[in-house]
Design an enzyme around this catalytic site. Sequence first.
Site, PDB file in Angstrom:
ATOM      1  N   ASN A 166      22.584  33.039 -15.939  1.00  0.00           N
ATOM      2  CA  ASN A 166      22.098  31.856 -15.225  1.00  0.00           C
ATOM      3  C   ASN A 166      22.787  30.653 -15.845  1.00  0.00           C
ATOM      4  OD1 ASN A 166      19.801  32.913 -13.431  1.00  0.00           O
ATOM      5  ND2 ASN A 166      19.370  33.831 -15.436  1.00  0.00           N
ATOM      6  N   GLU A 167      23.845  30.235 -15.184  1.00  0.00           N
ATOM      7  CA  GLU A 167      24.680  29.170 -15.725  1.00  0.00           C
ATOM      8  C   GLU A 167      24.034  27.805 -15.511  1.00  0.00           C
ATOM      9  OE1 GLU A 167      26.878  30.289 -17.500  1.00  0.00           O
ATOM     10  OE2 GLU A 167      28.338  31.587 -16.545  1.00  0.00           O
TER      11      GLU A 167
END
Length: 642
Positions: A166-167
């Site tokens: 989850n950037e």
Amino acid sequence: MIISKIDKVTSFEKRFEKINTVIFESSEVASKAAAAEIATLIKKKQKANEMCVLGLATGSTPKRLYAELVRLHKEENLSFKNVIAFNLDEYYPMEPDAIQSYVRFMKELLFNHVDIEPGNYHIPDGTLEKKDIADYCKEYEAKIDALGGIDLQILGIGGNGHIGFNESGSLPNSKTRLVTLDHITRVAASKDFQGLYNTPKTAITLGIKQIMQAKQVILMAWGEGKSSIIKASVEGPITEQVPASYLQEHPNSVFILDNGSSSKLTRVSTPWIVEKVEWNEKMIKKAVVGLALRLEKPVLMLTEADYIENGMSDLLTEVGDAYDINIRIFNKLQHTITGWPGGKPNADDSNRPERANPAKKRVLIFSPHPDDDIISMGGTFMRLQNQGHEVHVAYQTSGNIAVADDEALRFSDFVIDYNRSFGLDNRKSIEIYKKATEFIKNKKTSEIDIEEVRNIKGLIRRSEARATSYYVGLTDEQIHFNDLPFYETGTIEKNPPGEEDIKITMDLIEKIKPHQIYAAGDLADPHGTHKVCLDIIFEALKRLKTKSYMKDCWLWLYRGAWQEWDIEDIEMAVPMSPSQVLAKRYGIFKHQSQKDGVVFQGSDSREFWQRAEDRNKETATKYDELGLAHYAAMEAFVRYHF
Ligand code: F6R
């Protein structure tokens, strides 16, 4: 949570922190604590006849944790029969048996060595058709939900604050999905894929929502390289730019840190702001230097008001007025500067970093890779040699994985031409060349090089290292190639250091009986080659400690290509003139295989010589800003007492 019980720090001291953090002395100890926590949960569930749902991570961070879980299984009968595991993520596309696959990672590090039922572990499938991914992700989440959610989620953290993949920009309600990897993430991963070009652009990751629903979360982070993002996640605002900051809202999460990763937390970096401290010399220097740099004032210009307005009035009360403290710290900084890294003969050495005697010292420089000596301490290397010391350099590893394939072919082609032109027997050389060409032509991404190719690559680096040492003025007897076996796996993943590595290192120290040892103290990547090389030296020194010549042996740690010492920690700063900077640059140029687009570029697009120059210049600039002399560049060292 048992980890919290180990923590002796009060919540008052932690008042800048919005997530529960526990700092351990090392990643080894911390990993054991995390493993103990998992083991306790598994056993508790066993007693209650329940399944234990674990969320697991990959990457370099949890490796020791998994090793400890395997040990607990083998030596202390910890059973995984009631464990159901869900991994956070997988690159997409990815074959399960590829070297970089997380399926392979988990099997090799954990699942193959414990008694978990094969059907009880789940890792996102990197082989799906794109159109099937959305449904697959829904099912993945449904499976977790059907089991009542994740009991304990293990996380690492990316340099940008990502959890799972989850950037930055991931929203708190994000679902399990296919994501595009951030540039920073790809750069970090590129070392496993032989360059950015081959690194996947996408991955499947568990969403933030599912992670936040886990009943308990343990995030682990090691090394100084993670310190900025840890500070941002723990002390900063909750923001989608730093997804780990969402954990501030998790009711049962803990960050397990080591000294490196926690080093920027307020209670560690400026403890005097947090609590009443015992002002020792080290802390006074750190506080005053930090204050001067922050206020952009030379040390001697700091006023009482500066101290008071920046939470340091305590220091004035306890130690003296600003004028006295300023002079004291100024002198301390001044005394770290020397143009005589081997000691100045016939000089009063009471305020110098090194001893005057013996005037001619035996010096042993350990260089983890074949170019660290010149990159990190080239100016000092040359000074030591020019000032008449007996300088030896030991190249600890062959560095062979960092040479590009076409370089290997170019050099074997050269050998054939060389043989031909001098009428030498060429049969074997041609055979090797053909074998190498054939292999390289068909080589799959990250396939391990055959022995011949590795050998050629190692020889290229050897000749470059020799060229640098000759350039500095050393003779063959002063150049030592250790080729430590731990390094020779042909992949990024190295073996743990073994007895043979320690013995080779001890033998060389015994032979030279050095007055000074220089070693790379680059600890930013706690699993990297530099750290292992340093650990081997530490172990060798520990075992040799009682030898009589060791009483006279001082160990200096340098840093260079990746990070620099903090100014307040520097104990010896060796200045360089503009022409010495150039001389060092030419020494670095000898490493042609590491120039112009190297195999392991890292996130920094500058060439190694540029990084070294920038760092050395930055150190000099900081000394200048603190009100000391203005030099073109400076190399910095910290003495390690063993
Ligand atoms: C891996 C994962 C990532 C890593 C993170 C840190 O499954 O989800 O979030 O935990 O990129 O990686 P390392 O531990 O290699 O620094």
